[in-house]
Design a protein around this motif. Sequence first.
Motif, mmCIF file in Angstrom:
data_model
loop_
_atom_site.group_PDB
_atom_site.id
_atom_site.type_symbol
_atom_site.label_atom_id
_atom_site.label_comp_id
_atom_site.label_asym_id
_atom_site.label_seq_id
_atom_site.Cartn_x
_atom_site.Cartn_y
_atom_site.Cartn_z
ATOM 1 N N PHE A 10 35.584 32.700 25.016
ATOM 2 C CA PHE A 10 34.504 31.975 24.348
ATOM 3 C C PHE A 10 33.136 32.387 24.892
ATOM 4 C CE2 PHE A 10 37.850 28.978 22.975
ATOM 5 C CZ PHE A 10 37.569 29.007 21.623
ATOM 6 N N GLY A 11 33.071 32.708 26.176
ATOM 7 C CA GLY A 11 31.820 33.210 26.745
ATOM 8 C C GLY A 11 31.404 34.523 26.095
ATOM 9 N N LEU A 12 32.369 35.404 25.875
ATOM 10 C CA LEU A 12 32.069 36.667 25.203
ATOM 11 C C LEU A 12 31.626 36.435 23.760
ATOM 12 C CD1 LEU A 12 34.978 38.843 26.593
ATOM 13 C CD2 LEU A 12 32.540 39.209 26.980
ATOM 14 N N LEU A 13 32.248 35.468 23.088
ATOM 15 C CA LEU A 13 31.825 35.144 21.726
ATOM 16 C C LEU A 13 30.388 34.621 21.701
ATOM 17 C CD1 LEU A 13 34.982 33.491 20.125
ATOM 18 C CD2 LEU A 13 34.039 35.758 19.664
ATOM 19 N N VAL A 53 27.229 36.241 19.719
ATOM 20 C CA VAL A 53 26.344 35.552 18.770
ATOM 21 C C VAL A 53 24.892 35.705 19.216
ATOM 22 C CG1 VAL A 53 25.721 33.299 17.832
ATOM 23 C CG2 VAL A 53 28.120 33.970 17.966
ATOM 24 N N LEU A 54 24.640 35.573 20.507
ATOM 25 C CA LEU A 54 23.282 35.808 21.015
ATOM 26 C C LEU A 54 22.846 37.248 20.771
ATOM 27 C CD1 LEU A 54 23.295 33.889 24.425
ATOM 28 C CD2 LEU A 54 22.028 33.298 22.355
ATOM 29 N N GLN A 71 24.514 43.943 22.616
ATOM 30 C CA GLN A 71 25.318 44.488 21.520
ATOM 31 C C GLN A 71 26.223 43.370 20.998
ATOM 32 O OE1 GLN A 71 25.282 47.579 20.152
ATOM 33 N NE2 GLN A 71 23.491 47.938 21.410
ATOM 34 N N GLY A 72 25.773 42.658 19.991
ATOM 35 C CA GLY A 72 26.485 41.484 19.494
ATOM 36 C C GLY A 72 27.886 41.783 18.998
ATOM 37 N N ALA A 127 33.786 41.358 19.325
ATOM 38 C CA ALA A 127 35.091 42.019 19.282
ATOM 39 C C ALA A 127 35.864 41.797 20.583
ATOM 40 C CB ALA A 127 34.917 43.510 19.011
ATOM 41 N N LEU A 128 35.183 41.881 21.719
ATOM 42 C CA LEU A 128 35.856 41.647 23.003
ATOM 43 C C LEU A 128 36.319 40.199 23.131
ATOM 44 C CD1 LEU A 128 33.603 43.695 25.443
ATOM 45 C CD2 LEU A 128 35.949 44.202 24.754
#
Length: 84
Positions: A8-11, A15-16, A24-25, A30-31
């Motif tokens: 969720f942190g990567l998501l 988004v940011l 690189q959003g 994707a990660l």
Amino acid sequence: MLRTATGFGLLVLGVLGLVLPVLQGGLFIALGLFVLRHRYAWARRAMAALERRWPHAIRGVEALEARLIAWGTRQGERLRRFLP
């Protein structure tokens, strides 16, 4: 728990990254989906869509994941032999 928080942190970073030019959003999204794909059906469906679009890239990331897991297992075995 750590894996879910990381995903969720990567998501959130993704988004940011969609609105900030520094990050690189798409990469972070994707990660995040890759990390969460085993836990949530919506992430699994999104990963399937990404795999249809970029099959070679997804296979490469999955191969990298397998190598990292094998490396971690080997390091754990070495550490268990080293420590009494």
